[in-house]
Scaffold this motif. Structure first.
Motif, short mmCIF file in Angstrom:
data_model
loop_
_atom_site.label_atom_id
_atom_site.label_comp_id
_atom_site.label_asym_id
_atom_site.label_seq_id
_atom_site.Cartn_x
_atom_site.Cartn_y
_atom_site.Cartn_z
N ILE A 38 0.81 -1.22 0.00
CA ILE A 38 0.00 0.00 0.00
C ILE A 38 0.84 1.27 0.00
CG2 ILE A 38 -2.01 -1.12 1.03
CD1 ILE A 38 -1.22 0.10 3.72
N ALA A 39 2.15 1.13 -0.12
CA ALA A 39 3.04 2.31 -0.16
C ALA A 39 2.65 3.21 -1.32
CB ALA A 39 4.49 1.86 -0.29
N GLY A 40 2.58 4.51 -1.07
CA GLY A 40 2.21 5.46 -2.11
C GLY A 40 0.72 5.55 -2.36
N ARG A 41 -0.06 4.89 -1.53
CA ARG A 41 -1.53 4.91 -1.66
C ARG A 41 -2.14 5.63 -0.47
NH1 ARG A 41 -3.79 1.23 -5.35
NH2 ARG A 41 -2.20 0.11 -6.51
N GLU A 69 -7.39 -6.94 -4.85
CA GLU A 69 -7.06 -5.91 -5.83
C GLU A 69 -8.20 -5.86 -6.83
OE1 GLU A 69 -3.01 -5.68 -7.37
OE2 GLU A 69 -2.44 -7.14 -5.84
N VAL A 70 -8.91 -4.73 -6.83
CA VAL A 70 -10.04 -4.53 -7.72
C VAL A 70 -9.72 -3.31 -8.57
CG1 VAL A 70 -12.53 -4.15 -7.89
CG2 VAL A 70 -11.60 -5.48 -5.96
N GLY A 71 -9.34 -3.54 -9.82
CA GLY A 71 -8.91 -2.44 -10.67
C GLY A 71 -7.67 -1.79 -10.09
N ASP A 72 -7.72 -0.47 -9.89
CA ASP A 72 -6.58 0.27 -9.33
C ASP A 72 -6.66 0.41 -7.82
OD1 ASP A 72 -5.46 0.64 -11.82
OD2 ASP A 72 -6.46 2.56 -12.15
N THR A 73 -7.65 -0.21 -7.21
CA THR A 73 -7.85 -0.08 -5.77
C THR A 73 -7.48 -1.37 -5.05
OG1 THR A 73 -9.68 1.46 -6.18
CG2 THR A 73 -9.56 0.50 -3.98
N ILE A 74 -6.81 -1.22 -3.92
CA ILE A 74 -6.49 -2.35 -3.06
C ILE A 74 -7.36 -2.24 -1.82
CG2 ILE A 74 -4.71 -3.39 -1.59
CD1 ILE A 74 -2.63 -2.45 -3.60
N TYR A 75 -8.15 -3.28 -1.55
CA TYR A 75 -8.99 -3.33 -0.36
C TYR A 75 -8.33 -4.24 0.67
CZ TYR A 75 -12.74 -1.17 -3.04
OH TYR A 75 -13.49 -0.31 -3.79
N VAL A 76 -8.21 -3.75 1.89
CA VAL A 76 -7.57 -4.50 2.95
C VAL A 76 -8.61 -4.84 4.02
CG1 VAL A 76 -5.79 -4.46 4.75
CG2 VAL A 76 -5.35 -3.38 2.53
N GLY A 77 -8.79 -6.13 4.26
CA GLY A 77 -9.67 -6.61 5.32
C GLY A 77 -8.81 -7.22 6.42
N ARG A 78 -8.76 -6.55 7.55
CA ARG A 78 -7.98 -7.08 8.68
C ARG A 78 -8.87 -7.96 9.55
NH1 ARG A 78 -2.96 -4.84 9.81
NH2 ARG A 78 -2.40 -3.06 8.54
N PRO A 79 -8.36 -9.10 9.95
CA PRO A 79 -9.16 -10.01 10.78
C PRO A 79 -9.17 -9.58 12.25
CG PRO A 79 -7.04 -10.99 10.31
CD PRO A 79 -7.08 -9.69 9.57
N LEU A 80 -10.24 -9.95 12.93
CA LEU A 80 -10.30 -9.74 14.38
C LEU A 80 -9.34 -10.68 15.08
CD1 LEU A 80 -14.18 -9.47 14.82
CD2 LEU A 80 -12.51 -7.60 14.88
N ASN A 81 -9.08 -11.82 14.47
CA ASN A 81 -8.21 -12.85 15.04
C ASN A 81 -7.09 -13.17 14.05
OD1 ASN A 81 -10.10 -13.77 13.24
ND2 ASN A 81 -10.62 -15.61 14.37
N VAL A 126 -10.80 -1.55 4.05
CA VAL A 126 -10.27 -0.20 3.84
C VAL A 126 -9.71 -0.14 2.41
CG1 VAL A 126 -8.60 1.53 4.58
CG2 VAL A 126 -9.72 0.06 6.27
N PRO A 127 -10.25 0.77 1.58
CA PRO A 127 -9.73 0.91 0.22
C PRO A 127 -8.49 1.80 0.20
CG PRO A 127 -11.60 2.36 0.51
CD PRO A 127 -11.44 1.60 1.80
N TYR A 128 -7.51 1.43 -0.60
CA TYR A 128 -6.30 2.22 -0.79
C TYR A 128 -6.17 2.52 -2.28
CZ TYR A 128 -4.86 1.14 3.95
OH TYR A 128 -4.81 1.05 5.31
N THR A 129 -6.13 3.81 -2.61
CA THR A 129 -5.99 4.22 -4.01
C THR A 129 -4.67 4.97 -4.18
OG1 THR A 129 -7.24 6.23 -3.53
CG2 THR A 129 -8.47 4.36 -4.44
N LYS A 130 -4.19 4.99 -5.41
CA LYS A 130 -2.94 5.69 -5.70
C LYS A 130 -3.11 7.18 -5.39
CE LYS A 130 -1.26 2.38 -9.01
NZ LYS A 130 -0.89 2.09 -10.37
#
Length: 133
Positions: A38-41, A69-81, A126-130
């Motif tokens: 996610i660097a630079g996003r 990774e959906v198109g130019d967007t990276i979605y991050v789902g962090r687990p509770l565990n 959480v979406p991360y875009t350039k």
């Protein structure tokens, strides 16, 4: 000063595992891998559900997150565990909200070697875009 360095080195070597204790944990390595992705996003507003298709790139980061990774967007789902999330597991949905993957859906992680099953509960994505230049 030299005496202090020698004392610190001797102390480190006398500890169980010696200097190997400085090795980063799997979670630390996973976090470093995620930060590299996610660097630079720029993080956007978290979203509860994510529409997932077969051609979206899914990556499991060991003990850290599920990344889409959906198109130019990276979605991050962090687990509770996070300890239940391993890169060598196969993930299956035990409940899905239509064509969407939602934070309330239960994901089952299956270890193919032992057949052990664990539940992985994700937080919002959480979406991360350039970053705009």
């Amino acid at each position: 000063m030299r005496r202090l360095v020698i004392v610190l080195a001797a102390t480190a070597l006398s500890l169980p595992g010696g200097l190997a204790m400085a090795k980063p944990s799997a979670a630390g390595e996973g976090e470093a891998q995620l930060q590299e992705m996610i660097a630079g996003r720029v993080a956007g507003e978290p979203t509860h559900c994510l529409t997932v298709t077969g051609k979206d790139n899914l990556k499991v980061i060991d003990r850290t997150a599920v990344v889409f990774e959906v198109g130019d967007t990276i979605y991050v789902g962090r687990p509770l565990n996070p300890d239940h999330l391993r890169r060598d597991n196969t993930l299956t949905l035990s409940r899905q909200s239509g064509a969407s993957l939602c934070a309330t859906d239960t994901i089952v992680a299956v270890n193919l070697d032992s057949r052990a099953r664990t539940q992985v509960l994700l937080r919002e994505f959480v979406p991360y875009t350039k970053a705009q230049s």
